[in-house]
Design a protein around this motif. Structure first.
Motif, PDB file in Angstrom:
ATOM      1  N   GLY A 198       0.826  -1.209   0.000  1.00 55.45           N
ATOM      2  CA  GLY A 198       0.000   0.000   0.000  1.00 55.45           C
ATOM      3  C   GLY A 198       0.853   1.249   0.000  1.00 55.45           C
ATOM      4  O   GLY A 198       0.576   2.208  -0.741  1.00 55.45           O
ATOM      5  N   HIS A 199       1.914   1.260   0.831  1.00 52.63           N
ATOM      6  CA  HIS A 199       2.843   2.388   0.810  1.00 52.63           C
ATOM      7  C   HIS A 199       3.557   2.463  -0.541  1.00 52.63           C
ATOM      8  O   HIS A 199       3.704   3.541  -1.134  1.00 52.63           O
ATOM      9  CB  HIS A 199       3.903   2.223   1.917  1.00 52.63           C
ATOM     10  N   TYR A 200       4.003   1.316  -1.006  1.00 50.24           N
ATOM     11  CA  TYR A 200       4.798   1.251  -2.235  1.00 50.24           C
ATOM     12  C   TYR A 200       4.022   1.781  -3.444  1.00 50.24           C
ATOM     13  O   TYR A 200       4.548   2.592  -4.219  1.00 50.24           O
ATOM     14  CB  TYR A 200       5.225  -0.200  -2.479  1.00 50.24           C
ATOM     15  N   ILE A 201       2.793   1.329  -3.597  1.00 54.70           N
ATOM     16  CA  ILE A 201       2.047   1.674  -4.798  1.00 54.70           C
ATOM     17  C   ILE A 201       1.738   3.171  -4.868  1.00 54.70           C
ATOM     18  O   ILE A 201       1.830   3.795  -5.931  1.00 54.70           O
ATOM     19  CB  ILE A 201       0.747   0.833  -4.921  1.00 54.70           C
ATOM     20  N   PHE A 202       1.431   3.790  -3.712  1.00 51.08           N
ATOM     21  CA  PHE A 202       1.184   5.231  -3.717  1.00 51.08           C
ATOM     22  C   PHE A 202       2.480   6.003  -3.946  1.00 51.08           C
ATOM     23  O   PHE A 202       2.477   7.043  -4.615  1.00 51.08           O
ATOM     24  CB  PHE A 202       0.517   5.663  -2.409  1.00 51.08           C
ATOM     25  N   ALA A 203       3.579   5.501  -3.391  1.00 50.19           N
ATOM     26  CA  ALA A 203       4.870   6.142  -3.642  1.00 50.19           C
ATOM     27  C   ALA A 203       5.199   6.121  -5.130  1.00 50.19           C
ATOM     28  O   ALA A 203       5.627   7.126  -5.709  1.00 50.19           O
ATOM     29  CB  ALA A 203       5.972   5.450  -2.835  1.00 50.19           C
ATOM     30  N   ARG A 204       4.976   4.988  -5.768  1.00 44.47           N
ATOM     31  CA  ARG A 204       5.272   4.881  -7.185  1.00 44.47           C
ATOM     32  C   ARG A 204       4.323   5.743  -8.027  1.00 44.47           C
ATOM     33  O   ARG A 204       4.730   6.321  -9.044  1.00 44.47           O
ATOM     34  CB  ARG A 204       5.173   3.416  -7.633  1.00 44.47           C
ATOM     35  N   ILE A 205       3.061   5.836  -7.624  1.00 47.01           N
ATOM     36  CA  ILE A 205       2.097   6.688  -8.359  1.00 47.01           C
ATOM     37  C   ILE A 205       2.588   8.130  -8.400  1.00 47.01           C
ATOM     38  O   ILE A 205       2.452   8.826  -9.424  1.00 47.01           O
ATOM     39  CB  ILE A 205       0.702   6.603  -7.702  1.00 47.01           C
ATOM     40  N   PHE A 206       3.180   8.575  -7.288  1.00 50.84           N
ATOM     41  CA  PHE A 206       3.628   9.967  -7.207  1.00 50.84           C
ATOM     42  C   PHE A 206       5.096  10.139  -7.572  1.00 50.84           C
ATOM     43  O   PHE A 206       5.681  11.192  -7.329  1.00 50.84           O
ATOM     44  CB  PHE A 206       3.376  10.509  -5.793  1.00 50.84           C
ATOM     45  N   GLY A 207       5.719   9.113  -8.162  1.00 52.51           N
ATOM     46  CA  GLY A 207       7.082   9.233  -8.654  1.00 52.51           C
ATOM     47  C   GLY A 207       8.134   9.265  -7.568  1.00 52.51           C
ATOM     48  O   GLY A 207       9.224   9.815  -7.775  1.00 52.51           O
ATOM     49  N   ILE A 208       7.828   8.675  -6.410  1.00 52.76           N
ATOM     50  CA  ILE A 208       8.790   8.640  -5.310  1.00 52.76           C
ATOM     51  C   ILE A 208       9.610   7.354  -5.421  1.00 52.76           C
ATOM     52  O   ILE A 208       9.063   6.275  -5.638  1.00 52.76           O
ATOM     53  CB  ILE A 208       8.067   8.688  -3.951  1.00 52.76           C
ATOM     54  N   LYS A 209      10.902   7.481  -5.271  1.00 53.88           N
ATOM     55  CA  LYS A 209      11.781   6.324  -5.353  1.00 53.88           C
ATOM     56  C   LYS A 209      11.666   5.480  -4.081  1.00 53.88           C
ATOM     57  O   LYS A 209      11.671   6.009  -2.971  1.00 53.88           O
ATOM     58  CB  LYS A 209      13.224   6.773  -5.542  1.00 53.88           C
ATOM     59  N   VAL A 210      11.554   4.180  -4.260  1.00 51.35           N
ATOM     60  CA  VAL A 210      11.529   3.241  -3.139  1.00 51.35           C
ATOM     61  C   VAL A 210      12.824   2.446  -3.174  1.00 51.35           C
ATOM     62  O   VAL A 210      13.106   1.754  -4.152  1.00 51.35           O
ATOM     63  CB  VAL A 210      10.307   2.298  -3.215  1.00 51.35           C
ATOM     64  N   ASP A 211      13.628   2.573  -2.112  1.00 54.28           N
ATOM     65  CA  ASP A 211      14.956   1.945  -2.101  1.00 54.28           C
ATOM     66  C   ASP A 211      14.879   0.435  -1.884  1.00 54.28           C
ATOM     67  O   ASP A 211      15.566  -0.332  -2.562  1.00 54.28           O
ATOM     68  CB  ASP A 211      15.829   2.571  -1.010  1.00 54.28           C
ATOM     69  N   LYS A 212      14.048  -0.005  -0.935  1.00 54.93           N
ATOM     70  CA  LYS A 212      13.959  -1.427  -0.612  1.00 54.93           C
ATOM     71  C   LYS A 212      12.510  -1.818  -0.329  1.00 54.93           C
ATOM     72  O   LYS A 212      11.740  -1.014   0.217  1.00 54.93           O
ATOM     73  CB  LYS A 212      14.830  -1.783   0.599  1.00 54.93           C
ATOM     74  N   PHE A 213      12.190  -3.058  -0.672  1.00 55.23           N
ATOM     75  CA  PHE A 213      10.886  -3.641  -0.338  1.00 55.23           C
ATOM     76  C   PHE A 213      11.172  -5.039   0.203  1.00 55.23           C
ATOM     77  O   PHE A 213      11.562  -5.931  -0.539  1.00 55.23           O
ATOM     78  CB  PHE A 213       9.988  -3.701  -1.573  1.00 55.23           C
ATOM     79  N   TYR A 214      10.994  -5.205   1.524  1.00 53.44           N
ATOM     80  CA  TYR A 214      11.391  -6.454   2.170  1.00 53.44           C
ATOM     81  C   TYR A 214      10.239  -7.126   2.904  1.00 53.44           C
ATOM     82  O   TYR A 214       9.468  -6.464   3.603  1.00 53.44           O
ATOM     83  CB  TYR A 214      12.516  -6.195   3.178  1.00 53.44           C
ATOM     84  N   MET A 215      10.152  -8.445   2.720  1.00 56.96           N
ATOM     85  CA  MET A 215       9.327  -9.262   3.592  1.00 56.96           C
ATOM     86  C   MET A 215      10.242  -9.791   4.696  1.00 56.96           C
ATOM     87  O   MET A 215      11.295 -10.372   4.408  1.00 56.96           O
ATOM     88  CB  MET A 215       8.708 -10.437   2.828  1.00 56.96           C
ATOM     89  N   PHE A 216       9.862  -9.563   5.940  1.00 52.32           N
ATOM     90  CA  PHE A 216      10.657  -9.872   7.127  1.00 52.32           C
ATOM     91  C   PHE A 216      11.829  -8.892   7.225  1.00 52.32           C
ATOM     92  O   PHE A 216      12.199  -8.225   6.257  1.00 52.32           O
ATOM     93  CB  PHE A 216      11.175 -11.314   7.137  1.00 52.32           C
TER      94      PHE A 216
END
Length: 477
Positions: free
Chosen positions: A25-43
């Motif tokens: 949920g955080h990731y998808i809105f960040a990407r919609i607004f052109g914000i770079k996401v450095d890491k996406f981790y499970m655990f």
């Protein structure tokens, strides 16, 4: 040990699924607004990761030792292999999903989405020059949606799960009036005035219905519950701390199961005595056994000796001589409760399932929020539980219906807990963003960093306290 592993596996699978959805949920809105996401981790991955994937290099690393940014040392995978051609970063400064490192950590306590330019538990050092792809450079309303995305996705997920349950399994319940032998109540409920065999009628004057999934909660939180006891109607005053008295008991009440023989075990005592499938055992010696609750101690008391057993068969009452074995067993299987009390089954079409999912999701959220008032009492603080308490909610054997029901509930709980305005949680970030929207002034970065440290320290202490309660209840109480 097997029971522990099954419960633990269900807990880990459920939490992993919920965390992935929350962080997405955080990731998808960040990407919609052109914000770079450095890491996406499970655990979480302190020290090393079980797996890491870099879409820019198209390399997968297994058992990756984490590098040190201050010493400028790179991550070191034990095993590394390519899954395609490299995709260099564009020169125009644009961002995409390939700018994110995706991985699986080794500590199954959650997960995270590291958003570039955001002060949180993953990043508290900001560069001097803000870049257009950073979280901090975006308008407040965009940052607000990014932070609210996790909570929103968890709530939507719960509604979808409840809708899926309604569509696949439907609703199945036994009306109270059909349960002629009433209910069994845990010891704490009996001390409050309930008796085995009672049939609930009303809670604070409002009719109780088995079709309502929250009827037990309504009874527990009522001031007065009326029950049918034999031919009488009895009013029971519910203690204000009743919900805490139930903590030492599992559950509150359950349908009483009349003793109908479903299948006989060849060669055992029941067959030798002449019992038949379909018989109902109503007494052992002089002890009446309207339900299985009374049958077990009666047979234990008669273990190894011949006693008369009264049964009902085809409208007749018979007395047979039976000798339970040394363990107090006769050798038969009970008829399933839904074969004794005819259930009401409600089926939902795909279009009907979504409104039902919304109904269940909103009512679960309302009930959960309503119960939060108990947390701020001395008894409520003592009843807090950690991962042990959550894991103990799952059944001893894997049951998909129960698994999805609990996963939906935990998704609601995760959404609500994250919206609480405590720094370190989504609600803390939302609180500061709302302040910015109202005052038109950003909260200074040093204040955000300090609040983050305080909030994370508080959450860590709360985590230790809750799990400490689990340990105390399991080994010391």
């Amino acid at each position: 040990m097997e029971t522990f592993l099954i419960k633990a596996l269900q807990l880990i699978v459920a939490l992993a699924f919920l965390v992935i959805i929350h962080e997405f949920g955080h990731y998808i809105f960040a990407r919609i607004f052109g914000i770079k996401v450095d890491k996406f981790y499970m655990f979480f991955n302190p020290g090393f990761s079980l797996m890491r994937y870099n879409p820019r290099t198209n390399k997968v690393g297994l058992f990756v030792k984490q590098g040190d940014e201050e010493k400028n040392t790179a991550d070191k995978p034990l095993i590394s292999f390519s899954v395609g051609k490299p995709h260099p970063a564009p020169t125009d400064g644009s961002t995409s999903w390939r700018d994110t490192i995706y991985g699986i950590g080794w500590l199954p306590l959650g997960g995270y989405c590291a958003i570039n330019g955001m002060i949180d538990e993953t990043n508290q050092k900001m560069s001097d020059v803000a870049q257009p792809w950073e979280f901090r450079t975006k308008p407040a309303w965009q940052r607000l949606l990014v932070m609210f995305g996790g909570v929103l996705f968890n709530f939507i997920l719960a509604i979808l799960i409840y809708a899926g349950i309604a569509f696949h399994w439907g609703a199945k319940y036994i009306p109270f009036e059909a349960a002629t032998e009433g209910f069994d109540f845990v010891p704490a409920a009996q001390k409050a005035g309930f008796r085995n065999g009672d049939i609930p009628l009303t809670a604070d004057g409002v009719k109780l219905d088995a079709a309502d999934g929250d009827y037990m909660l309504r009874m527990i939180e009522a001031k007065e519950v009326t029950v049918k006891r034999g031919a009488d109607t009895v009013a029971i005053a519910i203690p204000s701390d009743f919900i805490f008295r139930l903590n030492d008991d599992k559950g509150f009440m359950a349908y009483r199961l009349p003793v109908y023989i479903d299948r006989l075990v060849p060669g055992e005592a029941a067959v030798k005595a002449g019992l038949r499938e379909g018989d109902r055992i109503v007494a052992v010696d002089t002890i009446m056994t309207p339900s299985y609750t009374e049958l077990t101690p009666a047979l234990d008391a008669a273990a190894g000796r011949e006693v008369p057993v009264t049964v009902e068969r085809d409208g007749r009452t018979l007395r047979l001589k039976v000798t339970p074995n040394e363990n107090g067993k006769l050798g038969f299987q009970l008829r399933n409760i839904t074969d004794v009390y005819p259930p009401v089954v409600v089926k939902y079409s795909i279009l009907e399932a979504f409104p039902k999912g919304w109904e269940l999701g909103t009512s679960t959220l309302g009930n959960y929020v309503g119960q939060m008032k108990h947390v701020f009492t001395a008894e409520g603080a003592q009843s807090l539980g950690g991962f042990g308490a959550i894991g103990n909610m799952f059944p001893e054997r894997w049951n998909w219906l129960t698994f999805w029901e609990l996963t939906a509930f935990l998704s609601i709980a995760l959404a609500f807990m994250n919206i609480i305005p405590i720094p370190g949680l989504d609600g803390g970030h939302i609180m500061f963003l709302l302040w910015e929207v109202i005052t038109r002034r950003k909260v200074p970065e040093n204040v955000l960093i300090a609040a983050q440290y305080v909030g994370m320290a508080f959450l860590l202490l709360l985590l230790l306290y809750a799990n400490g309660n689990d340990i105390f209840r399991a080994f010391l109480k």
